[in-house]
Design an enzyme around this catalytic site. Structure first.
Site, PDB file in Angstrom:
ATOM      1  N   MET A  27      38.392  44.338  16.509  1.00 56.93           N
ATOM      2  CA  MET A  27      37.583  44.600  17.687  1.00 56.93           C
ATOM      3  C   MET A  27      38.117  43.612  18.719  1.00 56.93           C
ATOM      4  SD  MET A  27      33.815  45.829  16.731  1.00 56.93           S
ATOM      5  CE  MET A  27      33.094  44.225  16.498  1.00 56.93           C
ATOM      6  N   HIS A  34      42.178  37.056  12.189  1.00 59.42           N
ATOM      7  CA  HIS A  34      43.057  38.459  12.464  1.00 59.42           C
ATOM      8  C   HIS A  34      44.729  38.005  12.455  1.00 59.42           C
ATOM      9  CE1 HIS A  34      39.351  38.823  15.337  1.00 59.42           C
ATOM     10  NE2 HIS A  34      39.279  39.638  14.644  1.00 59.42           N
TER      11      HIS A  34
HETATM   12  P1  AMP Z   1      36.601  41.968  13.540  1.00 60.41           P
HETATM   13  O1  AMP Z   1      37.651  42.229  15.000  1.00 60.41           O
HETATM   14  O2  AMP Z   1      35.438  40.816  13.720  1.00 60.41           O
HETATM   15  O3  AMP Z   1      36.019  43.467  13.467  1.00 60.41           O
HETATM   16  O4  AMP Z   1      37.377  41.638  12.523  1.00 60.41           O
HETATM   17  C1  AMP Z   1      38.502  42.620  12.145  1.00 60.41           C
HETATM   18  C2  AMP Z   1      39.158  42.119  10.883  1.00 60.41           C
HETATM   19  O5  AMP Z   1      39.482  41.037  10.798  1.00 60.41           O
HETATM   20  C3  AMP Z   1      38.027  42.554   9.809  1.00 60.41           C
HETATM   21  O6  AMP Z   1      38.486  43.086   8.515  1.00 60.41           O
HETATM   22  C4  AMP Z   1      37.282  41.075   9.438  1.00 60.41           C
HETATM   23  O7  AMP Z   1      36.818  41.012   8.126  1.00 60.41           O
HETATM   24  C5  AMP Z   1      38.552  40.361   9.554  1.00 60.41           C
HETATM   25  N1  AMP Z   1      38.355  38.938  10.013  1.00 60.41           N
HETATM   26  C6  AMP Z   1      37.493  38.570  10.815  1.00 60.41           C
HETATM   27  N2  AMP Z   1      37.222  37.051  10.580  1.00 60.41           N
HETATM   28  C7  AMP Z   1      38.014  36.727   9.804  1.00 60.41           C
HETATM   29  C8  AMP Z   1      38.361  35.251   9.220  1.00 60.41           C
HETATM   30  N3  AMP Z   1      37.709  34.359   9.401  1.00 60.41           N
HETATM   31  N4  AMP Z   1      39.168  35.389   8.112  1.00 60.41           N
HETATM   32  C9  AMP Z   1      39.599  36.504   7.844  1.00 60.41           C
HETATM   33  N5  AMP Z   1      39.769  37.618   8.287  1.00 60.41           N
HETATM   34  C10 AMP Z   1      38.520  37.780   9.269  1.00 60.41           C
END
Ligand code: AMP
Length: 273
Positions: A27, A34
């Site tokens: 997102m 990420h």
């Molecule tokens: P988001 O942009 O928050 O929807 O996250 C995109 C992807 O990044 C999702 O698969 C999350 O689980 C992963 N993600 C978010 N924060 C972390 C983190 N601290 N460590 C590893 N992966 C993450």
């Protein structure tokens, strides 16, 4: 790096690529968490696709959809510097029409924990991930263990719908003091950030107790709650990889999860054992 703003543009871009496709859906407001997913996709595939889409259907009324951090320019740079081949950056009208068919989260596992606090959230997540996976048709898709229930439900969806895609789970990336990286951390004031460390501290305590031989969920949860106090805790819980509640930790098949509000910011964290 090609920037595609519609399914057609993305498919046109992919026609020029050869070999395996690694896909990282996000997102935006990209951080090192990420970046770790993108780096893994880069290493394991010939072609890397990242999507940035703040998906409205996974936000409930009153949640932070309109103020969710958006960092277009910085995100584009990060993707470019990370060796992303195609960035999928659609707007809402490129992803959704009127009165559409949707994916429903499973009755039990989709409506406990995150699904109980945010009813309907996982219907939105699964629907958008289904769309994204069908547009990109990746060989592998990378998801963070930080969103453990999301990862579990997406893995289940891919299995239930016979989709030929490998879901790759990635460890949670943390700041040096333990705070799990999250796009929502930008909402925290310096004092709230200090308070937020209680989440990872409580998980460290859980790990320590298990290492010392105490595997009783009730005792681990009580000890975690004492560390989390006086935060507004939504849940502290212990489940197996399939999200069934456990009375005892089973090493190799356990996730300890916590969700709490720090000020007005809702944070989640977990540890896999
Ligand atoms: P988001 O942009 O928050 O929807 O996250 C995109 C992807 O990044 C999702 O698969 C999350 O689980 C992963 N993600 C978010 N924060 C972390 C983190 N601290 N460590 C590893 N992966 C993450």
């Amino acid at each position: 790096m090609i920037i595609a703003r519609s399914a057609q543009e993305l498919q046109d871009a992919l026609q020029t690529m050869r070999g395996s496709i690694g896909f990282v859906p996000t997102m935006g407001a990209l951080h090192i968490g990420h970046r770790t997913l993108i780096d893994a996709a880069r290493k394991e595939n010939e072609c890397v696709v990242v999507s940035i889409f703040v998906n409205p259907t996974q936000f409930l009324a009153g949640e932070d959809l309109s103020k969710y951090p958006r960092r277009e320019e910085a995100d584009f740079k990060i993707c470019e510097l990370s060796g992303v081949d195609v960035l999928f950056y659609p707007d809402v009208s490129a992803m959704y029409g009127e009165d559409e068919v949707r994916i429903c989260a499973p009755d039990v596992r989709g409506f406990i924990l995150e699904g109980a606090s945010r009813p309907g959230h996982f219907d939105g997540v699964l629907t958008v991930v289904m769309k994204l996976l069908n547009i990109v048709r990746p060989t592998r898709a990378y998801f963070g263990k930080k969103d453990a229930q999301q990862l579990s439900l997406i893995t289940q969806m891919v299995h239930n719908f016979f989709m030929n895609i490998e879901i790759v789970p990635m460890d949670t990336v943390r700041e040096s003091d333990g705070l799990a990286l999250s796009s929502r951390n930008v909402y925290l004031s310096p004092s709230e950030r200090e308070e937020a460390l209680k989440l990872s501290a409580s998980l460290k305590r859980a790990t320590k107790m298990v290492m010392q031989g105490n595997t009783k969920s009730s005792e681990i949860k009580a000890s975690m709650e004492s560390i989390l106090s006086p935060l507004d805790v939504e849940y502290v819980t212990i489940v197996n990889r399939s999200f069934r509640f456990l009375d005892e930790v089973v090493i190799g098949d356990t996730i300890v999860l916590v969700a709490a509000r720090v000020g007005t910011t809702r944070l989640i964290d977990n540890v896999w054992m």
